[in-house]
Every structure is written in structure tokens, then in C-alpha cells.
Scaffold this active site. Structure first.
Site, PDB file in Angstrom:
ATOM      1  N   GLU A  38      -4.836   2.290  -4.178  1.00 32.99           N
ATOM      2  CA  GLU A  38      -3.381   2.433  -4.114  1.00 32.99           C
ATOM      3  C   GLU A  38      -2.704   1.155  -3.638  1.00 32.99           C
ATOM      4  O   GLU A  38      -1.542   1.172  -3.207  1.00 32.99           O
ATOM      5  CB  GLU A  38      -2.992   3.601  -3.204  1.00 32.99           C
ATOM      6  CG  GLU A  38      -3.356   3.445  -1.731  1.00 32.99           C
ATOM      7  CD  GLU A  38      -4.745   3.976  -1.384  1.00 32.99           C
ATOM      8  OE1 GLU A  38      -4.948   4.367  -0.211  1.00 32.99           O
ATOM      9  OE2 GLU A  38      -5.618   4.001  -2.271  1.00 32.99           O
ATOM     10  N   ASP A  68       0.844  -1.193   0.000  1.00 28.30           N
ATOM     11  CA  ASP A  68       0.000   0.000   0.000  1.00 28.30           C
ATOM     12  C   ASP A  68       0.885   1.251   0.000  1.00 28.30           C
ATOM     13  O   ASP A  68       1.851   1.344   0.772  1.00 28.30           O
ATOM     14  CB  ASP A  68      -0.898   0.007   1.247  1.00 28.30           C
ATOM     15  CG  ASP A  68      -1.888   1.152   1.237  1.00 28.30           C
ATOM     16  OD1 ASP A  68      -2.979   0.979   0.664  1.00 28.30           O
ATOM     17  OD2 ASP A  68      -1.566   2.217   1.803  1.00 28.30           O
ATOM     18  N   ASP A  73      -2.367   9.646 -10.227  1.00 30.60           N
ATOM     19  CA  ASP A  73      -2.308   8.622 -11.266  1.00 30.60           C
ATOM     20  C   ASP A  73      -0.875   8.383 -11.730  1.00 30.60           C
ATOM     21  O   ASP A  73      -0.467   7.244 -12.001  1.00 30.60           O
ATOM     22  CB  ASP A  73      -3.170   9.024 -12.461  1.00 30.60           C
ATOM     23  CG  ASP A  73      -4.667   8.903 -12.177  1.00 30.60           C
ATOM     24  OD1 ASP A  73      -5.024   8.333 -11.135  1.00 30.60           O
ATOM     25  OD2 ASP A  73      -5.464   9.403 -13.001  1.00 30.60           O
ATOM     26  N   ASN A 129      -3.256  12.999  -3.616  1.00 32.13           N
ATOM     27  CA  ASN A 129      -4.404  13.428  -4.414  1.00 32.13           C
ATOM     28  C   ASN A 129      -4.954  14.756  -3.937  1.00 32.13           C
ATOM     29  O   ASN A 129      -5.271  15.656  -4.725  1.00 32.13           O
ATOM     30  CB  ASN A 129      -5.512  12.367  -4.360  1.00 32.13           C
ATOM     31  CG  ASN A 129      -5.262  11.209  -5.313  1.00 32.13           C
ATOM     32  OD1 ASN A 129      -4.560  11.356  -6.305  1.00 32.13           O
ATOM     33  ND2 ASN A 129      -5.834  10.059  -5.002  1.00 32.13           N
TER      34      ASN A 129
END
Length: 395
Positions: free
Chosen positions: A302, A259, A276, A267
Site C-alpha cells: 500500500e 502509505d 485493490d 482488506n
């Protein structure tokens, strides 16, 4: 739909009127003199009114198994398709090679590729049609069967047709049952039959191209269903299939649940485009760091998952540490809301193995839960850590 008319011009007119109105195959019952006009008018198949019962039954079986093109619907536009357009002839007879090379050049404006029977295992990918010489001893049926099996295994839609040296209803029926979509008389190469040859070659080419297009669409659909479009890695569905296969093999395997730390903050601060780019960069780096030892997939959001077949916990933890260290040592360049930004990225990793400490095998779902629990433990302990789950109920 069956059509029959003793007048060639009227038969062609009937076909031209019916063809645009139906999606089902149109079959014309006609003799050799009418075939060229019937094919030019758009007929799907021709049937000789004097054909043997065994051939009639074989042709009906063949036609009924051929797919019917669906009309326009609500599907997305088809992807670009670079279709094959070449014709090959499998034969070792120089005279037949010469006759058919000239006939196809004149009838279809194409170069004929000659393939020796011993080279059928190396058929090129750009072939829409393969003609198979029946051979003086009838060996063409075996070549036909071998080619059909090979093309099916490779997911190819190339149209196959047997080139029959002498009329034989039993051989024709067998060829159709073996996967040929047509059987052509070898004398079709004669000059006076150019019109029929042109029509039948065009029909074969259309069938080969259409079948290759369907295979191409099927491959694309499979890819879309199993590949994550953002990272190009396998997706959750694909890795789940691979994990199940590893479990069925009876060999041990390990899972790394990975992770990206504080991904939401990336973000929120720099925008989803930057997020992204981080996902793409991490996916690419994971593939590099595993170096073929395992299968990497984007599991969701993620999170990434690495399947390590035939790997015990010592090797799994060692690779996990290498991944964690490798990712933390390289920053990621991304396009943020305010322009280019250099981001430091770290990951937390949970490791689980398929056998517990008593040697008992655990189900894929159990191993996934163990890896997830170990990942949560790594994040709770401060992130940028590797944790190994040893107990079935590790927290």
C-alpha cells in the site's frame, strides 16, 4: 543450410522437405529462373552462383545477424499483435513510381505508398516493408542508412530493401551492411518477372512483420517489467531507475513516501477486491494531485513513492500536504464483500530531500531511508500527517 540443384522442380522439392525440419535459415544457390520456385517452396534466402565475392560476404554477414525464430516453449501466449502490412517506396522518380505501383498491385495485391526522399522522417507506422530507390546518383544508400537509424531509435522492425537501378556489387554490399535485408533489381517490376517479385515481396513482408512482432513483444516485456499492473503506475524497479538518474544529474530532488492508513483493515473488513479498488483509486488520484510535478510509482503493498526533481523541501512539503488533504477529502467507492461500500481514505507521508542541511548530497538509498523513517514517524504520531526528515538518522 545451403542447397543447390540445377533442376528447379527438384530444388523446390528439396526445400519443401527440409524447411519444416530445421529452424536455421535455408539458402538456395540458384539462378534467376529458379528463384520464384525456391521462394514459393519456403527458402529463406537465394544466392546467385555468379555473385561477386564482396556481395557474398555482405549477404552472409546480413543473414547471420538476422534472428532465428525459436520453437514453441513454455512462455505465456503472445499478446494480440496488430501487425503492419503496407509497402512503401522512397523515390522522386515518376516513372519508377508508376511502374512499381502497378507491379506491386499485381504481384501482391497491395497499394504502394510513394514517399518522397525529403519526407523519410515522417514514415507511417503501418509499413512492414520500405523499398528505397538507389537513385540516379546513388543517393539511396544515404536514405537507407538514415531510415535504419531512425527505425532503430523508434524500436521499429520494418524491413528495408534497396531498389537497384543498375547492377553494382559494391553498392549492393554497402546496402546490406547499412541494414537492407535484400537488394532488388529495378527491372523486377517487369511483367515477365511477376512470379519472382511476388515471392520476394512475400518474403520481405514476412520478415518485416516478424521483426515488428519481436519489437512489440520487447515493448510489452519492458512494460510488464516496469509498470504496476494494478494501478498502471511505474513500479519499484522503474522509479528506482528514475531516482538514480535524478541523482546522477547533480540537481536536487525530493522523495515523498506515501502509505495508506489502516489499509489492512480495509482488506480484512471488505475483502481484497475492495483493497485493490482503493489502491487503484489512490494511484489515479496521486497522478492528478501531483499534476505533472513529479513521477508517481507504486513502491510495494500500500506504499507509493513520488519523485520530485529540482524540488526543495519547502515545495516538497507543500505538495505532500496538498496530496494528504486531497486524498482525505474524497471517499472511494469499492465493491465490498457485502456489496458497494464508500470508504474514507487517508495517507501518511514522509518527505526527504537529496541534500542534508549542510548541503552535502546523499545517495539514493540514504534518501529513501530518510523518507521511510519520516513516514514511520508520521504514522507513529497519529497518521494522516506529513513529516519531513531533516537529519540523516531521523526517527
Amino acid at each position: 543450410m545451403l542447397l543447390r540443384n540445377s533442376h528447379a522442380a527438384q530444388l523446390a522439392k528439396d526445400i519443401a522437405q527440409i524447411r519444416p525440419r530445421t529452424a536455421v535459415p535455408v539458402i538456395a544457390i540458384c539462378d534467376g529462373a529458379q528463384r520464384s520456385a525456391a521462394f514459393r517452396a519456403g527458402v529463406d534466402h537465394v544466392l546467385d552462383p555468379a555473385c561477386a565475392d564482396v556481395v557474398l560476404r555482405a549477404r552472409l554477414r546480413s543473414w547471420l545477424t538476422q534472428p532465428v525464430d525459436a520453437g514453441p516453449g513454455f512462455a505465456d501466449p503472445a499478446a494480440a499483435f496488430d501487425h503492419p502490412d503496407q509497402i512503401a517506396l522512397v523515390t522522386d522518380e515518376a516513372a519508377i513510381s508508376s511502374d512499381w505501383r502497378q507491379a506491386i498491385a499485381e504481384a501482391a495485391g497491395r497499394r504502394l505508398h510513394i514517399v518522397p526522399p525529403q519526407a523519410v522522417g515522417r514514415i507511417a507506422a503501418n509499413l512492414a516493408v520500405i523499398l528505397i530507390d538507389s537513385g540516379a546518383a546513388g543517393g539511396g544508400l544515404q536514405h537507407l542508412a538514415d531510415l535504419r537509424a531512425r527505425l532503430a531509435a523508434d524500436g521499429r522492425g520494418t524491413a528495408l530493401a534497396l531498389l537497384q537501378r543498375k547492377s553494382s556489387p559494391d553498392e549492393e554490399a554497402q546496402a546490406l551492411d547499412f541494414g537492407a535485408i535484400d537488394v532488388l533489381p529495378a527491372r523486377l517490376s517487369e511483367l515477365e518477372r511477376r512470379g519472382e517479385l511476388t515471392a520476394r515481396l512475400n518474403w520481405l513482408l514476412r520478415r518485416g512483420i516478424d521483426a515488428e512482432r519481436r519489437q512489440s513483444d520487447a515493448r510489452l516485456a519492458h512494460r510488464l517489467a516496469t509498470v504496476d499492473p494494478l494501478t498502471g503506475l511505474g513500479n519499484r524497479r522503474r522509479i528506482s531507475i528514475e531516482i538514480s538518474a535524478a541523482a546522477r544529474s547533480g540537481n536536487g530532488y525530493s522523495l515523498l513516501m506515501i502509505d495508506i492508513d489502516r489499509f489492512k483493515a480495509i482488506n480484512d473488513t471488505h475483502g481484497h477486491a475492495a483493497g485493490d479498488m482503493v489502491l487503484g483509486a489512490v494511484g489515479a488520484r496521486l497522478s492528478e494531485l501531483t499534476d505533472g510535478q513529479g513521477q508517481v510509482a507504486r513502491f510495494g503493498g500500500e506504499e507509493f513513492l513520488v519523485l520530485l526533481p529540482h524540488t526543495d523541501e519547502t515545495l516538497a512539503v507543500s505538495l505532500a500536504e496538498r496530496i494528504r488533504h486531497g486524498l482525505s477529502m474524497e471517499s472511494v467507492m469499492a465493491q465490498g464483500l457485502a456489496g458497494p461500500v464508500e470508504l474514507d481514505v487517508s495517507v501518511s507521508i514522509g518527505v526527504a530531500v537529496s541534500e542534508n542541511r549542510y548541503g552535502a548530497r546523499q545517495s539514493p538509498d540514504q534518501v529513501l531511508r530518510l523518507a521511510d523513517a519520516a513516514l514511520l514517524a508520521a504514522k507513529a504520531a497519529g497518521r494522516n500527517l506529513v513529516m519531513l526528515s531533516r537529519e540523516p538518522h531521523a526517527a
